[in-house]
Design a protein around this motif. Structure first.
Motif: not given
Ligand code: SIN
Length: 283
Positions: A171, A86, A276, A88-90, A102-104, A107, A77, A267
């Motif tokens: 996770r 960090y 972030r 967080i992107s789709n 969802h990329p993460d 979260t 990430y 998404t």
């Protein structure tokens, strides 16, 4: 240079949080202006700075004013040029199109950043570079207010107790990719008290999270039930603030007395690119 007298602090209606107007974070902040922002941060727990136009270097420079930055153990990430960011992107960088998942997913559950490591986080700074038209709000729970309103029977159960925070465990529960052996070695599970006192405000708050795999000294089923009961209490609507993102919002929050989670969005059709940075708590 920003001017202290141009800053306006507008409390958000409801639980907590404030919007800060009249400041451009891309420009240098003198000490008086920075001190004003720090005071607002201690008072409101969450600050939203709308309409900010920041490069990666400027986000890192602003974040560093608050302390040392985390370089996350999940290197997949990390921003390639700015490891403190960090991403967080789709959006797939190769095709520039949404990836349809969802990329993460880690979260999407209630958590407090970095509770899975010994040195936890003070502030998180999240910048919305691209934000969807619908969904993807970030929700925040005020854990000091939740602790103050905790029924006595639950208070007795958490006082003096510690819980085990484990990133790989949370996770896997959230359906995110499991950590590698090396990552697990670098971020082994860690115990933290379930009630913590804020270093600046002195207020006590609940310190729980979906990173918790077990409560010390309790059988597994009892530990699970207690955590579910505490989560249910702490995320009641009266303790929760929902942030609806506008493009170029920069939101910073105090991780010590709050939990947060991302919420779902389309998404496959919408783009969401968030950068972030996380400030490590003082030792
Ligand atoms: C996070 O959990 O730190 C990110 C929240 C979000 O993407 O809304």
């Amino acid at each position: 240079m920003n001017r202290t007298d141009e800053i306006e602090i507008v409390a958000i209606d409801g639980a907590f949080g404030a919007e800060i107007r009249g400041v451009e974070l891309a420009r240098p902040l003198d000490d008086a202006t920075f001190a004003k922002i720090e005071r607002a941060f201690a008072e409101h727990l969450l600050l939203c700075f709308p309409d900010q136009h920041l490069s990666e270097a400027q986000q890192v420079a602003f974040s560093r004013r608050f302390g040392e930055l985390q370089v996350h153990v999940l290197q997949e990430y990390r921003h390639p040029q700015f490891p403190e960011i960090y991403v967080i992107s789709n959006v797939d960088p190769a095709t520039d199109r949404p990836i349809g998942r969802h990329p993460d997913p880690g979260t999407l559950v209630w958590h407090s950043d970095l509770s899975f490591q010994r040195r936890t986080a003070s502030a998180t700074i999240l910048y919305g570079r691209e934000t969807p038209m619908q969904g993807a709000d970030t929700q925040y729970a005020d854990m000091a207010a939740a602790y103050a309103a905790l029924p006595d029977n639950l208070r007795r159960k958490v006082e003096g107790r510690r819980a085990l925070h484990d990133l790989d465990y949370s996770r896997s529960r959230a359906g995110a990719a499991r950590m590698t052996e090396d990552q697990r070695r670098a971020a082994p599970p860690v115990l933290h008290p379930m009630v913590r006192r804020h270093k600046v405000t002195g207020r006590e708050s609940l310190y729980i999270s979906h990173h918790i795999s077990a409560i010390e000294g309790l059988p597994a089923a009892e530990s699970r039930d207690l955590l579910a009961e505490l989560m249910e209490h702490a995320t009641r609507p009266r303790f929760v603030l929902s942030h609806r993102w506008r493009q170029h919002d920069l939101v910073m929050w105090d991780n010590r007395p709050t939990m947060h989670r991302a919420t779902a969005f389309d998404t496959g059709a919408e783009r969401r690119v968030m950068h972030r940075t996380v400030v490590l708590d003082s030792i």
